[in-house]
Structures are given as C-alpha cells and as structure tokens.
Write an enzyme that holds these catalytic residues in place. Structure first.
Site, PDB file in Angstrom:
ATOM      1  N   SER A   1      10.601 -47.305  -6.011  1.00  0.00           N
ATOM      2  CA  SER A   1      10.089 -48.201  -7.038  1.00  0.00           C
ATOM      3  C   SER A   1      10.947 -48.113  -8.295  1.00  0.00           C
ATOM      4  O   SER A   1      12.142 -48.388  -8.245  1.00  0.00           O
ATOM      5  CB  SER A   1       8.613 -47.879  -7.313  1.00  0.00           C
ATOM      6  OG  SER A   1       7.949 -48.975  -7.880  1.00  0.00           O
TER       7      SER A   1
ATOM      8  N   ASP B   1       6.089 -51.707  -1.757  1.00  0.00           N
ATOM      9  CA  ASP B   1       6.486 -50.541  -2.557  1.00  0.00           C
ATOM     10  C   ASP B   1       6.578 -49.244  -1.739  1.00  0.00           C
ATOM     11  O   ASP B   1       5.672 -48.905  -0.980  1.00  0.00           O
ATOM     12  CB  ASP B   1       5.468 -50.363  -3.684  1.00  0.00           C
ATOM     13  CG  ASP B   1       5.977 -49.469  -4.797  1.00  0.00           C
ATOM     14  OD1 ASP B   1       6.145 -48.263  -4.550  1.00  0.00           O
ATOM     15  OD2 ASP B   1       6.205 -49.988  -5.902  1.00  0.00           O
TER      16      ASP B   1
END
Length: 303
Positions: free
Chosen positions: A70, A182
């Site tokens: 991320s 993610d």
C-alpha cells in the site's frame, strides 16, 4: 657445514614467509549482508518512510531490496527508482490530493486509481519494476482467492495501484484479467517477501495504528478510509514482524490517511524512530558478519 646451515636457515625463512602468505590468501572474509527494507501501509503516514530512508542512507545503510504494501509500495517504488531521500522529500511536499483523486460512482469503490498509477509511472520515468536500480516488490491481494501476490516485474505504477487498492474505496486493479486489492489484507508489512527475495537482514517499518475507537460517518469519507486502513491486516502484522531483524515504529498514530499537508511532520517522526534504532541495526549487521552465514553465498531468492 656452514653452507648447509645457511641453506637450512634460508629454507626455513622462505617457508615461513610463503606459508603466511598462503594462509592470508585463503583466509575467507565475511560478506556484507543483503539488507532489505520492508515498508508497511498506512496512507499519508507513509511519509514517515522517507524520514527512515534519510537516516539509513546518512548512516551508510543502503538496502539492496525494497518491499512495500500500500503506502509502503508508493514510497518504496519511488525510492527503488533511484530518487534520493531529499528528492523524495520534495515530492512529498508537492503532492496534492488532486494528484491521486479520481472519483467515480461504483459499487466497488469511489476511487478509480488510474491517477495514482500515472503519478507513480511519472515519478519512476515509466520504468518497469525489473528495470529499477533497486530490487523492488509491490505486494497485493488477489480478489478471487485472497492469495498474496508479489509484483517483481511489469508496470510499476500498475503494481503500486494494485497494492494500494483498498476494498470498497478503490475499484480493484485489473491486471491480465485478474482483479487485485490492497496488499494489507494479507501482508501489511512485507517482511516475508523480503526474506523470499534473498534478504539476510530485514528492517521493517511499521506505521500501522490500532483503531482508536473514534466515531466515523459516511460524510467523513477520509475518516472512514483511515479506519479501514487501521483495521486491515491487524491480525497478520505480528506474524510478519517476527521475521524482521529490526523494527522501526514512527509515532504517526495522530496523522490521518489523507493528511498530505503534514508530510514534514511524518518525515520527522520517521527520522526520530530510525535514529533510535541505529544501534540495533549496527548490532544486527555485526552479528551477521560473525555468523556462519557471512561465509556462505547470499541466500537464494525464491523469485
């Protein structure tokens, strides 16, 4: 007899000198460890990664491997492209929400992610991952089966986009017909990925924060996003960190996920946290050089 004594004496001297030289030549020297930097996710808290990198480089520590999840992949990809910490600091100061925000109306999320992808590709001069000066991996999650995926080749911006695609916030990133979300769902701080890439020493940077129990509403979009990031991956963080050689934890709990205007504050916190761990890093390096692993070839990368 005198000549014989002289000959024996010369023989002993030459043998001794030759023996010492041979010993010095064959004496093995410990190799330097392969150091990796594993950068965790946390939105704008990720600016702290820049402060950590500044301190490490000023201390002569330059990782050969960088892994990121991320926000960690966002910062890590730019660093792996060859940017100096001070160039990265300037990028952070100039970054605006509008550089990354591309709103949409969809059941899958309200951010497309294309602007984020384009932004990263611009920063890395459109180089694919395999051409970056520092070995890099962006970690994402396959939406269809929940498996971790380490992007070590291909479009850098696209891989970072996948790694940053928070479910129900970003529309999943589609790569080669597969949807990705993610990486924080499965690997919040990608220490294992760094080990699999051949690292001897992994310096993990943890910018996660446990949910504070603060109230969020649908009208507070970024507060909701912040809470989502905080919740994701809490169960697997400790599992990752137990493989780290050194853990750096900048104090950035008070920084919101999209607080881009406090980049300087986050960077300073990263510097402070890294400074506090320099002795531990030096100890880890010294211990490695005194271990059997220092006299063996570098670890074989799994990929």
């Amino acid at each position: 007899m005198t000549n014989t004594r002289h000959f024996l004496l010369l023989f002993i001297i030459f043998s001794t000198l030759f023996g010492c030289t041979t010993t010095e030549k064959i004496r093995p020297k410990p190799r330097d460890p392969v150091i990796a930097l594993a950068l965790g996710g946390g939105g704008a808290k990720g600016f702290a990664h820049i402060g950590v990198i500044k301190v490490l480089e000023s201390h002569g520590i330059k990782p050969k491997i960088v892994t990121g999840t991320s926000a960690g992949s966002f910062v890590g990809s730019i660093y792996a492209s060859g940017k100096t910490p001070y160039q990265m600091q300037q990028i952070a100061y100039q970054l605006k929400e509008s550089d990354l925000r591309d709103l949409t109306i969809s059941r899958q999320g309200f951010l497309i992610g294309q602007k984020l992808q384009d932004y990263i590709n611009k920063q890395v001069d459109n180089k694919p991952i395999q051409q970056l000066p520092i070995r890099f991996a962006a970690v994402a999650t396959r939406l269809d089966n929940g498996q971790k995926v380490d992007f070590i080749r291909g479009n850098t911006g696209q891989a970072v986009r996948a790694s940053c695609s928070i479910p129900n916030v970003f529309i999943p990133a589609r790569i080669a017909g597969v949807d990705y979300v993610d990486g924080g769902l499965v690997s919040p701080i990608p220490v294992k990925t760094a080990k699999e890439m051949g690292a001897d020493i992994v310096i993990a940077v943890d910018i996660s924060a446990r949910p504070a129990g603060t109230k969020t509403t649908a009208s507070n979009m970024w507060g909701l996003l912040d809470q989502t990031i905080n919740i994701m991956g809490q169960q697997s963080i400790q599992d990752e960190l137990r493989y780290a050689s050194v853990i750096i934890r900048p104090k950035v709990d008070h920084i919101g996920v999209m607080d881009l205007n406090v980049a300087n504050q986050a960077i300073i916190e990263g510097e402070k946290a890294a400074q506090a761990q320099l002795r531990q890093i030096d100890t880890a390096i010294a211990q490695f050089k005194n271990s059997a692993a220092a006299y063996a070839p570098a670890l074989q990368a799994k990929f």
